[in-house]
Design an enzyme around this catalytic site. Sequence first.
Site, mmCIF file in Angstrom:
data_model
loop_
_atom_site.group_PDB
_atom_site.id
_atom_site.type_symbol
_atom_site.label_atom_id
_atom_site.label_comp_id
_atom_site.label_asym_id
_atom_site.label_seq_id
_atom_site.Cartn_x
_atom_site.Cartn_y
_atom_site.Cartn_z
ATOM 1 N N GLU A 1 0.827 -1.196 0.000
ATOM 2 C CA GLU A 1 0.000 0.000 0.000
ATOM 3 C C GLU A 1 0.871 1.261 0.000
ATOM 4 O OE1 GLU A 1 -4.420 1.148 1.741
ATOM 5 O OE2 GLU A 1 -3.165 -0.234 2.900
ATOM 6 N N TYR B 1 -0.269 -7.513 -1.739
ATOM 7 C CA TYR B 1 -1.313 -6.731 -1.092
ATOM 8 C C TYR B 1 -2.648 -7.241 -1.634
ATOM 9 C CZ TYR B 1 -4.253 -2.720 0.162
ATOM 10 O OH TYR B 1 -5.258 -1.919 0.669
ATOM 11 N N ASP C 1 -0.049 -8.083 3.291
ATOM 12 C CA ASP C 1 -1.353 -7.843 3.890
ATOM 13 C C ASP C 1 -2.367 -8.713 3.143
ATOM 14 O OD1 ASP C 1 -3.804 -6.918 4.709
ATOM 15 O OD2 ASP C 1 -3.435 -4.811 4.218
ATOM 16 N N ASN D 1 -5.491 -9.233 4.202
ATOM 17 C CA ASN D 1 -6.838 -8.707 4.436
ATOM 18 C C ASN D 1 -7.818 -9.771 4.927
ATOM 19 O OD1 ASN D 1 -7.430 -5.856 4.201
ATOM 20 N ND2 ASN D 1 -6.605 -5.964 2.124
ATOM 21 N N ASP E 1 -1.274 2.146 10.310
ATOM 22 C CA ASP E 1 -2.280 1.412 11.081
ATOM 23 C C ASP E 1 -1.924 -0.073 11.164
ATOM 24 O OD1 ASP E 1 -2.739 1.194 8.356
ATOM 25 O OD2 ASP E 1 -4.919 1.309 8.491
#
Length: 255
Positions: free
Chosen positions: A41, A111, A149, A151, A246
């Site tokens: 990201e 990602y 990531d 998700n 985050d």
Amino acid sequence: MVGSDLMKFVSWNVNGLRARLKKDFMPTFQKLDADVFAVQEIKMQTGEAILELDGYQQFWNYGEKKGYSGTAIFSRVEPKSFTCGIGIEEFDKEGRVITLDFENFFFVNVYVPNSHNLDWLERRMNWENIFREYLRGLDAIKPVIICGDFNVAHEPIDLKNPASNHHNAGFSDEERGKFTELLNAGFVDIFRRRNPDLAGAYTWWSYLRKARLNNAGWRIDYFLISERLADKVVDAAIESDIFGSDHCPITLITG
């Protein structure tokens, strides 16, 4: 740098690399001192930032849409070659995957698409099937280390509030099932393999409701490795003391 017989990998969703570069990216990069440092990201386009990283080769995969997605890898070790994407234009234009071909293994930085309140769940399921077969193809050649990531929180232990998040994006039965299918294809969630009962180990926290202060998080960032590499892992850790994004970085050391 770790010992000569060891290799250290870092994965970090930086949630906007330009913002991190203005604050805490370089101190974190230097502190973690990885041989291979993967970021997701990045939210950048070509030429928007120039990184001076002595001793590292840089590999970038920018998303076409401005301020969206994108990945990069910084490596001390020179790969034989590298590729971007998985051969599907719909996803490749978003800059989601970089693969480095090293002598004894492939390294994949990913990602994974967010299913956006499950509105994009069908798209996510399509991605999962294509990406799993892409990894299976690599694994048929030589072992694979995948990071990034994903998700998805795989099991209830992987998020603070599993009951209230059941059927939500990132913890739907469909997404969790596809992650299980990926593991069953010959890959190991190495952090969980080494810490089967460790609760409260998260990699992402919402910016809302003081989630990080209260450790109301999710573990959605992973190192997955080919099963035959599992006995070569020295350490797999979550660097939850590192702030900025985050997400926090995760690390893997192999020997």
